[in-house]
Motif scaffolding. Structure first.
Motif, PDB file in Angstrom:
ATOM      1  N   ALA A  28      -3.485   5.612  -0.392  1.00 35.63           N
ATOM      2  CA  ALA A  28      -4.236   5.679  -1.457  1.00 35.63           C
ATOM      3  C   ALA A  28      -4.798   5.091  -2.696  1.00 35.63           C
ATOM      4  CB  ALA A  28      -2.053   5.908  -2.334  1.00 35.63           C
ATOM      5  N   ARG A  29      -5.812   5.162  -2.956  1.00 33.47           N
ATOM      6  CA  ARG A  29      -6.200   4.546  -3.898  1.00 33.47           C
ATOM      7  C   ARG A  29      -6.240   3.917  -5.199  1.00 33.47           C
ATOM      8  NH1 ARG A  29     -11.715   9.073  -3.783  1.00 33.47           N
ATOM      9  NH2 ARG A  29      -9.591   9.709  -3.642  1.00 33.47           N
ATOM     10  N   PRO A  30      -6.565   2.651  -5.158  1.00 36.70           N
ATOM     11  CA  PRO A  30      -5.843   1.820  -6.686  1.00 36.70           C
ATOM     12  C   PRO A  30      -5.994   2.672  -7.730  1.00 36.70           C
ATOM     13  CG  PRO A  30      -6.915   0.383  -5.429  1.00 36.70           C
ATOM     14  CD  PRO A  30      -7.229   1.801  -4.332  1.00 36.70           C
ATOM     15  N   ARG A  31      -4.895   3.107  -8.743  1.00 35.71           N
ATOM     16  CA  ARG A  31      -4.983   3.900  -9.844  1.00 35.71           C
ATOM     17  C   ARG A  31      -6.655   3.230 -11.017  1.00 35.71           C
ATOM     18  NH1 ARG A  31      -0.943   5.899 -14.244  1.00 35.71           N
ATOM     19  NH2 ARG A  31      -2.298   7.586 -15.483  1.00 35.71           N
ATOM     20  N   GLY A  55       1.340  18.816  -7.212  1.00 35.26           N
ATOM     21  CA  GLY A  55       1.439  19.563  -6.129  1.00 35.26           C
ATOM     22  C   GLY A  55       1.123  18.534  -5.791  1.00 35.26           C
ATOM     23  N   PHE A  56       1.270  17.167  -5.790  1.00 37.70           N
ATOM     24  CA  PHE A  56       1.010  15.881  -5.385  1.00 37.70           C
ATOM     25  C   PHE A  56       1.579  14.746  -5.170  1.00 37.70           C
ATOM     26  CE2 PHE A  56      -1.033  14.950  -9.297  1.00 37.70           C
ATOM     27  CZ  PHE A  56      -1.249  13.287  -9.208  1.00 37.70           C
ATOM     28  N   GLY A  57       2.069  13.571  -3.973  1.00 38.65           N
ATOM     29  CA  GLY A  57       2.860  12.569  -4.713  1.00 38.65           C
ATOM     30  C   GLY A  57       2.218  11.281  -3.551  1.00 38.65           C
ATOM     31  N   PHE A  58       3.668  10.162  -3.462  1.00 41.49           N
ATOM     32  CA  PHE A  58       2.837   8.738  -3.249  1.00 41.49           C
ATOM     33  C   PHE A  58       4.061   8.480  -1.651  1.00 41.49           C
ATOM     34  CE2 PHE A  58       0.820   9.641  -7.202  1.00 41.49           C
ATOM     35  CZ  PHE A  58      -0.470   9.185  -6.543  1.00 41.49           C
ATOM     36  N   MET A  64       0.975  -1.058  -0.015  1.00 43.97           N
ATOM     37  CA  MET A  64      -0.482   0.238   0.152  1.00 43.97           C
ATOM     38  C   MET A  64       1.033   1.258   0.215  1.00 43.97           C
ATOM     39  SD  MET A  64      -2.763   0.299  -0.104  1.00 43.97           S
ATOM     40  CE  MET A  64      -4.872   1.664   0.496  1.00 43.97           C
ATOM     41  N   SER A  65       0.602   2.415  -0.258  1.00 41.29           N
ATOM     42  CA  SER A  65       1.369   3.471  -0.129  1.00 41.29           C
ATOM     43  C   SER A  65      -0.040   5.138   0.416  1.00 41.29           C
ATOM     44  CB  SER A  65       1.603   3.514  -1.977  1.00 41.29           C
ATOM     45  OG  SER A  65       0.515   4.535  -2.470  1.00 41.29           O
ATOM     46  N   ILE A  66       0.851   5.988   0.530  1.00 37.63           N
ATOM     47  CA  ILE A  66       0.270   6.689   1.179  1.00 37.63           C
ATOM     48  C   ILE A  66      -0.247   8.212  -0.056  1.00 37.63           C
ATOM     49  CG2 ILE A  66       0.037   8.794   2.803  1.00 37.63           C
ATOM     50  CD1 ILE A  66       1.920   7.272   4.426  1.00 37.63           C
ATOM     51  N   TYR A  67      -1.302   8.296  -0.354  1.00 37.27           N
ATOM     52  CA  TYR A  67      -1.281   9.369  -1.216  1.00 37.27           C
ATOM     53  C   TYR A  67      -0.838  11.213  -0.414  1.00 37.27           C
ATOM     54  CZ  TYR A  67      -4.121  13.617  -3.366  1.00 37.27           C
ATOM     55  OH  TYR A  67      -3.707  14.420  -3.712  1.00 37.27           O
ATOM     56  N   VAL A  68      -0.021  11.942  -0.467  1.00 40.03           N
ATOM     57  CA  VAL A  68       0.149  13.186  -0.149  1.00 40.03           C
ATOM     58  C   VAL A  68      -0.729  14.675  -0.970  1.00 40.03           C
ATOM     59  CG1 VAL A  68       1.419  14.459   0.615  1.00 40.03           C
ATOM     60  CG2 VAL A  68       2.166  12.219   0.845  1.00 40.03           C
ATOM     61  N   GLY A  69      -1.853  15.393  -0.770  1.00 41.42           N
ATOM     62  CA  GLY A  69      -1.497  16.227  -1.472  1.00 41.42           C
ATOM     63  C   GLY A  69      -1.165  17.698  -0.828  1.00 41.42           C
TER      64      GLY A  69
END
Length: 102
Positions: free
Chosen positions: A77-80, A43-46, A1-6
Motif C-alpha cells: 500500500a502506498r501512503p495516502r 472493491g478494494f481493501g487493506f 506497512m500494509s498491503i493493498y488488495v484490489g
C-alpha cells in the motif's frame, strides 16, 4: 506497512480476507472501505500482517491469483495522499467570517 488488495469481489468480507491472508502470517488488521452514500464495499481493501516478510510472501502468492471469480491485484500500500478537497486554501480557519461570533 500494509498491503493493498484490489479488484475484490463486492461479496468479500473482512473475515474472508482474514482467512486467505492467515495462510501467510499473523493478520493484525483488515479494512474494507465502503462508499459513504451507498454503504457498499468499494472493491478494494487493506491487510496488515505482523511482519514485512509475511507481507512479501502474501504479495508474491496472491498478486494475479483468481479469488471469488476475480483476478486480485495485491501490492504494498502506498501512503495516502493528503487530498481533502476544500477551497484550495491551506491552513487557517474555514469559512468567510473572522473573529468571534455571538
Amino acid at each position: 506497512m500494509s498491503i493493498y488488495v484490489g479488484n475484490l469481489s463486492y461479496e468479500a468480507t473482512e473475515q474472508d480476507l482474514n482467512e486467505v491472508f492467515a495462510e501467510y502470517g499473523s493478520v493484525k488488521r483488515v479494512h474494507l472501505p465502503v462508499d459513504r452514500e451507498t454503504g457498499r464495499m468499494r472493491g478494494f481493501g487493506f491487510v496488515e500482517l505482523s511482519s514485512e516478510s509475511e507481507e512479501d510472501a502474501a504479495i508474491e502468492a496472491l498478486d494475479g491469483a483468481e479469488w471469488m471469480g476475480r483476478v486480485l491485484r495485491v501490492n504494498k500500500a502506498r501512503p495516502r495522499e493528503n487530498n481533502r478537497g476544500g477551497n484550495g486554501r491551506s491552513g487557517g480557519r474555514q469559512g468567510g467570517f473572522g473573529g468571534d461570533r455571538y
